[in-house]
Design a protein around this motif. Structure first.
Motif, PDB file in Angstrom:
ATOM      1  N   GLN A 138       0.838  -1.198   0.000  1.00 31.37           N
ATOM      2  CA  GLN A 138       0.000   0.000   0.000  1.00 31.37           C
ATOM      3  C   GLN A 138       0.873   1.249   0.000  1.00 31.37           C
ATOM      4  N   SER A 139       0.316   2.347  -0.485  1.00 30.51           N
ATOM      5  CA  SER A 139       1.112   3.570  -0.597  1.00 30.51           C
ATOM      6  C   SER A 139       0.340   4.764  -0.060  1.00 30.51           C
ATOM      7  N   VAL A 140       1.082   5.649   0.590  1.00 27.71           N
ATOM      8  CA  VAL A 140       0.497   6.881   1.137  1.00 27.71           C
ATOM      9  C   VAL A 140       1.399   8.039   0.722  1.00 27.71           C
ATOM     10  N   TYR A 141       0.803   9.118   0.249  1.00 30.95           N
ATOM     11  CA  TYR A 141       1.554  10.346  -0.002  1.00 30.95           C
ATOM     12  C   TYR A 141       1.030  11.412   0.941  1.00 30.95           C
ATOM     13  N   LEU A 142       1.939  11.948   1.748  1.00 37.91           N
ATOM     14  CA  LEU A 142       1.618  12.963   2.758  1.00 37.91           C
ATOM     15  C   LEU A 142       2.320  14.252   2.341  1.00 37.91           C
ATOM     16  N   THR A 143       1.534  15.306   2.145  1.00 31.14           N
ATOM     17  CA  THR A 143       2.149  16.516   1.571  1.00 31.14           C
ATOM     18  C   THR A 143       3.018  17.277   2.567  1.00 31.14           C
ATOM     19  N   GLY A 144       2.840  17.023   3.868  1.00 33.00           N
ATOM     20  CA  GLY A 144       3.477  17.909   4.833  1.00 33.00           C
ATOM     21  C   GLY A 144       2.921  19.310   4.649  1.00 33.00           C
ATOM     22  N   ASP A 145       3.691  20.301   5.040  1.00 31.91           N
ATOM     23  CA  ASP A 145       3.279  21.697   4.854  1.00 31.91           C
ATOM     24  C   ASP A 145       3.854  22.184   3.532  1.00 31.91           C
ATOM     25  N   THR A 153       3.825  19.945  -7.730  1.00 32.85           N
ATOM     26  CA  THR A 153       2.994  19.083  -8.578  1.00 32.85           C
ATOM     27  C   THR A 153       3.869  18.199  -9.468  1.00 32.85           C
ATOM     28  N   ALA A 154       5.002  18.733  -9.942  1.00 27.16           N
ATOM     29  CA  ALA A 154       5.879  17.921 -10.797  1.00 27.16           C
ATOM     30  C   ALA A 154       6.424  16.722 -10.019  1.00 27.16           C
ATOM     31  N   SER A 155       6.898  16.992  -8.821  1.00 28.79           N
ATOM     32  CA  SER A 155       7.478  15.929  -8.000  1.00 28.79           C
ATOM     33  C   SER A 155       6.407  14.919  -7.591  1.00 28.79           C
ATOM     34  N   ALA A 156       5.254  15.411  -7.159  1.00 23.20           N
ATOM     35  CA  ALA A 156       4.184  14.517  -6.713  1.00 23.20           C
ATOM     36  C   ALA A 156       3.661  13.674  -7.871  1.00 23.20           C
ATOM     37  N   CYS A 157       3.482  14.312  -9.055  1.00 28.40           N
ATOM     38  CA  CYS A 157       2.959  13.554 -10.203  1.00 28.40           C
ATOM     39  C   CYS A 157       3.943  12.487 -10.660  1.00 28.40           C
ATOM     40  N   GLU A 158       5.245  12.765 -10.527  1.00 29.03           N
ATOM     41  CA  GLU A 158       6.235  11.777 -10.972  1.00 29.03           C
ATOM     42  C   GLU A 158       6.219  10.539 -10.085  1.00 29.03           C
ATOM     43  N   PHE A 159       6.040  10.735  -8.776  1.00 30.53           N
ATOM     44  CA  PHE A 159       6.234   9.607  -7.856  1.00 30.53           C
ATOM     45  C   PHE A 159       4.974   9.142  -7.126  1.00 30.53           C
ATOM     46  N   ALA A 160       3.972  10.013  -7.004  1.00 33.22           N
ATOM     47  CA  ALA A 160       2.867   9.680  -6.095  1.00 33.22           C
ATOM     48  C   ALA A 160       1.511   9.578  -6.795  1.00 33.22           C
ATOM     49  N   ALA A 161       1.489   9.505  -8.122  1.00 31.69           N
ATOM     50  CA  ALA A 161       0.208   9.364  -8.812  1.00 31.69           C
ATOM     51  C   ALA A 161      -0.405   8.006  -8.469  1.00 31.69           C
ATOM     52  N   GLY A 162      -1.716   8.022  -8.216  1.00 36.60           N
ATOM     53  CA  GLY A 162      -2.427   6.763  -7.992  1.00 36.60           C
ATOM     54  C   GLY A 162      -2.169   6.098  -6.649  1.00 36.60           C
ATOM     55  N   VAL A 163      -1.672   6.832  -5.673  1.00 36.69           N
ATOM     56  CA  VAL A 163      -1.434   6.229  -4.351  1.00 36.69           C
ATOM     57  C   VAL A 163      -2.767   5.791  -3.732  1.00 36.69           C
ATOM     58  N   ASP A 164      -2.655   4.899  -2.769  1.00 37.04           N
ATOM     59  CA  ASP A 164      -3.869   4.450  -2.082  1.00 37.04           C
ATOM     60  C   ASP A 164      -4.483   5.571  -1.260  1.00 37.04           C
ATOM     61  N   LEU A 165      -3.624   6.381  -0.632  1.00 35.56           N
ATOM     62  CA  LEU A 165      -4.145   7.452   0.220  1.00 35.56           C
ATOM     63  C   LEU A 165      -3.307   8.705   0.053  1.00 35.56           C
ATOM     64  N   LEU A 166      -3.976   9.823  -0.194  1.00 37.32           N
ATOM     65  CA  LEU A 166      -3.332  11.140  -0.199  1.00 37.32           C
ATOM     66  C   LEU A 166      -3.765  11.877   1.059  1.00 37.32           C
ATOM     67  N   PRO A 191      -5.664   9.746  -6.329  1.00 39.00           N
ATOM     68  CA  PRO A 191      -5.468   8.683  -5.345  1.00 39.00           C
ATOM     69  C   PRO A 191      -6.753   7.870  -5.192  1.00 39.00           C
ATOM     70  N   ARG A 192      -6.649   6.671  -4.634  1.00 32.78           N
ATOM     71  CA  ARG A 192      -7.869   5.885  -4.384  1.00 32.78           C
ATOM     72  C   ARG A 192      -8.736   6.591  -3.341  1.00 32.78           C
ATOM     73  N   THR A 193      -8.068   7.194  -2.342  1.00 30.24           N
ATOM     74  CA  THR A 193      -8.778   7.926  -1.295  1.00 30.24           C
ATOM     75  C   THR A 193      -7.954   9.165  -0.949  1.00 30.24           C
ATOM     76  N   VAL A 194      -8.637  10.263  -0.619  1.00 33.85           N
ATOM     77  CA  VAL A 194      -7.934  11.462  -0.153  1.00 33.85           C
ATOM     78  C   VAL A 194      -8.530  11.874   1.187  1.00 33.85           C
ATOM     79  N   ALA A 195      -7.663  12.320   2.104  1.00 37.30           N
ATOM     80  CA  ALA A 195      -8.133  12.830   3.398  1.00 37.30           C
ATOM     81  C   ALA A 195      -7.439  14.158   3.689  1.00 37.30           C
ATOM     82  N   PRO A 196      -8.205  15.164   4.116  1.00 37.79           N
ATOM     83  CA  PRO A 196      -7.600  16.457   4.459  1.00 37.79           C
ATOM     84  C   PRO A 196      -6.921  16.402   5.817  1.00 37.79           C
TER      85      PRO A 196
END
Ligand SMILES: [Zn+2]
Length: 240
Positions: A138-145, A153-166, A191-196
């Motif tokens: 499973q994969s999670v991408y956490l943006t931090g601050d 967006t360039a960095s996130a799109c390259e590595f974190a597209a389609g993660v299970d949870l954003l 992502p499959r799911t996003v949470a704020p």
């Protein structure tokens, strides 16, 4: 993989019994030193957190909690990770070099079952990273601050597209994206799911997540609101 929101940008991830905390803020440091009004109590203490590894995405006290981290440095042997400015702070706090994992943007590390990759974040003059983590398939991408920037967006799109949870910050001030920009990032990453996240802790720096959740809903994305202190199994998020 299970996760528990600790409030603000902090999370505890558990896989195969291995406990990885990201940006845990569990003290009253920010209230005492900066006068912000805490809205909810910490959901656990350092003993309950009991991390094997702590990642701090940047050196601000709501992400690198000076009280909690000092306790962990002095009383435990957990590993501590983050970008250069975080490593510098950890050294000043007395952490032995062998306990510090370098995790600047672009760097990868492994910790138990977790694969970690630090990605770009744009948080003003502060060196910060966002974080991609994988465990148990499973994969999670956490943006931090971070602000919504081309580099992000360039960095996130390259590595974190389609993660299970954003997990995405939505508070819209002090160097962070607002809910509309957060929803744009979510749309880009699908992502499959996003949470704020990064709301609800301080009265002076919070927003209602309803607008973000509604925006995601309109765009056909699966968005959920997490609850501080409640453990969630990533596999159950889709069904909730
Ligand atoms: Zn913050």
């Amino acid at each position: 993989m299970k996760l528990t929101w600790l409030g603000q940008g902090g999370f505890l991830f558990v896989s195969e019994g291995f406990r990885l905390a990201v940006d845990p803020y569990l003290s009253d440091f920010v209230e005492r030193k900066q006068g912000l009004t805490r809205l909810t109590p910490p959901p656990m203490d350092a003993e309950e957190l009991s991390p094997v590894v702590v990642v701090c995405t940047h050196d601000h006290p709501d992400h690198l909690d000076p009280v909690l981290i000092a306790h962990l440095v002095e009383r435990t042997d957990c590993l501590l990770a983050g970008p250069g400015a975080v490593q510098e702070r950890l050294r000043k706090m007395g952490a032995a070099p062998g306990r510090i994992l370098p995790l600047s943007a672009g760097q990868q590390s492994a910790a138990g079952p977790f694969q970690l990759r630090a990605l770009h974040a744009s948080h003003g003059a502060t060196e910060a990273v966002s974080l991609l983590l994988r465990a148990a398939g499973q994969s999670v991408y956490l943006t931090g601050d971070t602000l919504y920037t081309r580099e992000l967006t360039a960095s996130a799109c390259e590595f974190a597209a389609g993660v299970d949870l954003l997990l995405v910050c939505i508070n819209g001030k002090w160097g962070n994206m607002d809910h509309l920009q957060a929803a744009l990032l979510a749309a880009l990453l699908a992502p499959r799911t996003v949470a704020p996240m990064h709301y609800g802790l301080f009265a002076e720096n919070t927003v209602d997540p309803a607008a973000f959740l509604a925006r995601c809903d309109e765009a056909g994305m699966h968005a959920v609101e997490l609850h501080v202190g409640a453990e969630t199994d990533l596999a159950d998020l889709r069904a909730n």
